[in-house]
Design a protein around this motif. Structure first.
Motif, mmCIF file in Angstrom:
data_model
loop_
_atom_site.group_PDB
_atom_site.id
_atom_site.type_symbol
_atom_site.label_atom_id
_atom_site.label_comp_id
_atom_site.label_asym_id
_atom_site.label_seq_id
_atom_site.Cartn_x
_atom_site.Cartn_y
_atom_site.Cartn_z
ATOM 1 N N ARG A 136 -3.710 0.863 -4.084
ATOM 2 C CA ARG A 136 -2.690 -0.151 -4.395
ATOM 3 C C ARG A 136 -3.125 -1.521 -3.879
ATOM 4 N NH1 ARG A 136 2.595 2.207 -5.446
ATOM 5 N NH2 ARG A 136 2.313 4.455 -5.637
ATOM 6 N N ALA A 137 -3.651 -1.545 -2.653
ATOM 7 C CA ALA A 137 -4.107 -2.814 -2.082
ATOM 8 C C ALA A 137 -5.255 -3.389 -2.909
ATOM 9 C CB ALA A 137 -4.531 -2.610 -0.628
ATOM 10 N N ALA A 138 -6.155 -2.519 -3.380
ATOM 11 C CA ALA A 138 -7.280 -2.986 -4.190
ATOM 12 C C ALA A 138 -6.802 -3.559 -5.521
ATOM 13 C CB ALA A 138 -8.265 -1.845 -4.425
ATOM 14 N N LEU A 139 -5.820 -2.916 -6.153
ATOM 15 C CA LEU A 139 -5.286 -3.427 -7.419
ATOM 16 C C LEU A 139 -4.589 -4.762 -7.206
ATOM 17 C CD1 LEU A 139 -4.783 -3.061 -10.415
ATOM 18 C CD2 LEU A 139 -2.707 -1.774 -9.854
ATOM 19 N N LEU A 140 -3.882 -4.894 -6.099
ATOM 20 C CA LEU A 140 -3.199 -6.153 -5.796
ATOM 21 C C LEU A 140 -4.220 -7.282 -5.633
ATOM 22 C CD1 LEU A 140 -0.305 -7.168 -5.370
ATOM 23 C CD2 LEU A 140 -0.607 -6.742 -2.927
ATOM 24 N N ARG A 141 -5.302 -6.996 -4.915
ATOM 25 C CA ARG A 141 -6.349 -8.009 -4.747
ATOM 26 C C ARG A 141 -7.007 -8.348 -6.082
ATOM 27 N NH1 ARG A 141 -7.676 -4.840 -0.222
ATOM 28 N NH2 ARG A 141 -9.396 -3.929 -1.389
ATOM 29 N N ALA A 192 -2.272 -3.393 11.960
ATOM 30 C CA ALA A 192 -3.206 -3.120 10.858
ATOM 31 C C ALA A 192 -2.434 -3.085 9.552
ATOM 32 C CB ALA A 192 -3.941 -1.801 11.070
ATOM 33 N N THR A 193 -3.047 -3.596 8.506
ATOM 34 C CA THR A 193 -2.550 -3.434 7.142
ATOM 35 C C THR A 193 -3.527 -2.528 6.416
ATOM 36 O OG1 THR A 193 -1.477 -5.597 7.080
ATOM 37 C CG2 THR A 193 -2.036 -4.588 4.963
ATOM 38 N N VAL A 194 -3.022 -1.466 5.842
ATOM 39 C CA VAL A 194 -3.898 -0.448 5.273
ATOM 40 C C VAL A 194 -4.499 -0.933 3.955
ATOM 41 C CG1 VAL A 194 -3.998 1.886 4.314
ATOM 42 C CG2 VAL A 194 -2.683 1.439 6.392
ATOM 43 N N ASP A 195 -5.821 -0.939 3.906
ATOM 44 C CA ASP A 195 -6.551 -1.214 2.682
ATOM 45 C C ASP A 195 -7.868 -0.449 2.746
ATOM 46 O OD1 ASP A 195 -8.127 -2.654 4.457
ATOM 47 O OD2 ASP A 195 -7.504 -4.623 3.714
ATOM 48 N N GLN A 196 -8.753 -0.702 1.801
ATOM 49 C CA GLN A 196 -10.008 0.043 1.754
ATOM 50 C C GLN A 196 -10.825 -0.182 3.013
ATOM 51 O OE1 GLN A 196 -12.446 -0.822 -1.640
ATOM 52 N NE2 GLN A 196 -14.221 0.271 -0.842
ATOM 53 N N ALA A 197 -10.903 -1.417 3.488
ATOM 54 C CA ALA A 197 -11.704 -1.710 4.682
ATOM 55 C C ALA A 197 -11.150 -0.989 5.904
ATOM 56 C CB ALA A 197 -11.746 -3.221 4.923
#
Length: 495
Positions: free
Chosen positions: A121-126, A462-467
Motif C-alpha cells: 500500500r505504501a509503495a502504491l501511494l508513493r 516507525a512508519t511501515v513501508d518496504q524499507a
C-alpha cells in the motif's frame, strides 16, 4: 483509479455522475504494462502492449503484484522497479484523465486489493505521488465496488467477490442510511485469472513435450503466445463447452516446426483449476465466519472482475449463498467508478454518504513469552489507533526491542515482520518501566508505530513501508537477533 494487474481504468465525477475516461486510443481500459526497448526507450500502456509478443522478456506482466518487493526489470542502462513501473502507468492514466477534463486533477482515489500488505500500500501511494496524482485516499477494491453498487441498491447486505487478473477480494458490506459499512474483508493477492491461464499453459506445454519431445521452458516468445492463447480459451469457455487452440510454428523440434492444435473442454478446464476455485471458497467462508453471518443474512451478491465471468465461479457463489443469483452488471469499470465516488465524497461533491473501510490484517507485538500480543484486530474499521502498555522482564534492562508483526497467528515466527523498534531505558527493576506501544492505522491503512517510555518520555517511531520491512527482515536474519529478541517486552500481570 483502478490500477489493475492486467488493465487499468479511470473514472471521473462530473456534474454528480460517474463517467469512464477513455485513453488516447479511445479505449476505456489501458494495459498495465511497461516495456523497455533495445533503443533504451520506455513504452507505457497500449504502446507496450502492442509489442509484448515481440519483446516478452522486457515487457513484464503484473508489476502491480510486485509492489513492495525488490523486483526490477533491466535492459541496458535502464532499470525499473515495480514502483517505477506503477508510477509510469499511473502517470499515463493521469494524462488521459486531464486530457478528458481539460484541466488538472484536483483529487484522486486509488483502489487497492484488500489483501495487499502495508508495504504494498505504501509503495502504491508513493507511485501515485510520483505520477503527479493528488492522492487523497487508498480504498479497498471491494469497497469501491460497494460504492458503485450503492447507486443501484440501498438498505441491504451485499457479498462482493472481485476476481481480477491477479487478485481476489471478498467483502461483506452493509448498505443503508447513507453509509457503506464493510463488516469483513479478505483477499489473496496471488490469486486471479492469470492463474487459470497458467494452468492451461502448463497443460499445453506438457502436451507439446509428450507429442513432439520439445521443452518450451525458457522460450519467452512461445510462452507469450501460449499465455495469449490460454486467456482467449478461458474467455471462450465461459460461453461455449469446447474450444480449440491453434498455434502454428510455436517452436522448432527435431522433426521440424511444431504446430499446436489442441481441443479443450470446459469440464477439462474446470478439472485443471479445481484447487484454485477451492481457494476462492475458503475466503468466502472466512469472511462469513469473521462477520458472524450466515448465507441467509446475505441479501445480494455482486461478482466483478474479468475472471468472475467464468461459469465455475458463479456456480460456486450460488452454492455458498443458498442459490442467490450473482449480479454481474458492474464488471466493466466498477472499481474505478467507486473510487471516483469516494473522491467526490472527500471533495464534498457527493453528500450524505460515508464509507467505513477495514484493515484486513491483525497487528501485534512479539513478547518475551514467545507469543504475539494483538494491538489491532483484522476487520477493524479504519482509521483506528490502539495502544497497549508493556514492561520489562529483567532487572536493569537497558532497552526494549519491539518486533511488530502482521498476521493472525499467536506465533510471531508465522507472521509477517513489519518493523523492529529499539527503545533505550534507564536502569530499573523488572516490571517497573511502562512502555506504551501505539499502532495507528490511517485512512489509507498505512501503519504508524510509536513506542514511548512513559517514565522518561523517550520515543521510538516507525512508519511501515518496504524499507522498514527490509531493515527488519535483515535484522531478524542477523547474528544480533537472538540477543535483541531477548529484550522483547513483557505483558503486564493484569493484562
Amino acid at each position: 483509479m483502478d490500477f489493475g494487474t492486467r488493465n487499468s481504468a479511470v473514472a471521473v465525477l462530473e456534474a454528480g455522475k460517474v463517467r469512464p475516461v477513455p485513453n488516447a486510443q479511445g479505449a476505456q481500459t489501458t494495459p498495465s504494462l511497461v516495456s523497455l526497448t533495445a533503443e533504451g526507450d520506455v513504452l507505457v500502456g497500449t504502446a507496450a502492449g502492442r509489442q509484448a509478443l515481440a519483446n516478452p522478456a522486457h515487457t513484464p506482466r503484473a508489476a502491480k503484484l510486485e509492489l513492495g518487493t525488490g523486483w526490477r526489470v533491466t535492459r541496458g542502462d535502464v532499470r525499473l522497479t515495480a514502483e517505477d513501473a506503477a508510477g509510469l502507468i499511473l502517470a499515463r492514466l493521469r494524462q488521459d484523465a486531464e486530457a478528458h477534463l481539460g484541466r488538472p486533477l484536483t483529487a484522486a482515489v486509488l483502489a487497492v486489493p484488500a489483501g495487499f500488505r502495508r508495504d504494498q500500500r505504501a509503495a502504491l501511494l508513493r507511485a501515485g505521488e510520483r505520477a503527479g496524482l493528488p492522492v487523497m485516499r487508498l480504498i479497498n477494491e471491494p469497497s469501491a465496488v460497494a460504492m458503485a453498487y450503492r447507486l443501484h441498491r440501498d438498505d441491504c447486505t451485499v457479498l462482493i467477490v472481485d476476481l481480477g487478473a491477479g487478485t481476489l477480494d471478498v467483502s461483506l458490506v452493509d448498505l443503508g442510511d447513507g453509509t457503506v459499512l464493510a463488516w469483513a474483508t479478505a483477499g489473496d493477492s496471488r490469486l486471479g485469472g492469470d492463474d487459470w491461464d497458467r494452468r492451461i499453459v502448463e497443460h499445453l506445454t506438457d502436451r507439446v513435450r509428450l507429442r513432439h519431445g520439445v521443452d518450451l521452458t525458457g522460450d519467452a516468445t512461445a510462452a507469450q503466445r501460449l499465455r495469449e492463447a490460454a486467456e482467449a480459451a478461458k474467455i471462450e469457455l465461459s460461453a461455449v463447452r469446447t474450444t480449440t487452440l491453434r498455434l502454428p510454428y510455436l517452436a522448432t523440434g527435431p522433426d521440424g516446426p511444431v504446430h499446436l492444435e489442441e481441443e479443450l473442454t470446459r469440464e477439462e478446464f474446470e478439472t485443471l483449476t479445481r484447487d484454485l476455485l477451492e481457494r476462492c471458497r475458503a475466503h468466502v467462508e472466512r469472511i462469513l465466519a469473521d462477520a458472524e453471518r450466515t448465507p441467509a443474512d446475505i441479501d445480494r451478491v455482486v461478482l466483478t472482475g474479468g475472471a468472475a465471468r467464468m461459469p465455475a465461479v458463479g456456480d460456486l457463489i450460488r452454492r455458498l449463498t443458498g442459490g442467490r443469483e450473482p449480479h454481474r452488471g458492474l464488471i466493466p469499470g466498477a472499481v474505478a467508478g467507486g473510487a471516483a465516488l469516494q473522491a467526490g465524497i472527500m471533495t464534498g461533491d457527493v453528500k450524505d454518504v460515508l464509507l467505513l473501510d477495514l484493515t484486513p490484517h491483525s497487528i501485534g507485538i512479539e513478547t518475551v513469552e514467545g507469543t504475539t500480543t494483538e494491538l489491532i484486530e483484522r476487520n477493524t474499521t479504519i482509521p483506528t489507533k490502539r495502544s497497549e502498555v508493556f514492561t520489562t522482564h529483567t532487572d536493569h534492562q537497558s532497552a526494549v526491542v519491539l518486533h511488530v508483526v502482521e498476521g493472525e497467528g499467536e506465533d510471531p515466527a508465522r507472521d509477517r515482520t513489519l518493523a523492529v523498534l529499539e527503545l533505550a531505558l534507564p536502569p530499573a527493576p523488572r516490571g517497573v518501566p511502562r512502555i506504551e506501544v501505539t499502532a495507528d492505522c490511517d485512512p489509507n491503512d498505512i501503519l504508524h508505530i510509536t513506542a514511548e517510555d512513559l517514565g522518561t518520555g523517550n520515543k521510538a517511531v516507525a512508519t511501515v513501508d518496504q524499507a522498514t520491512m527490509e531493515r527488519a527482515a535483515a535484522l531478524l536474519r542477523s547474528s544480533r537477533w537472538p540477543g535483541l529478541r531477548a529484550l522483547a517486552p513483557a505483558t503486564l500481570p493484569d493484562s
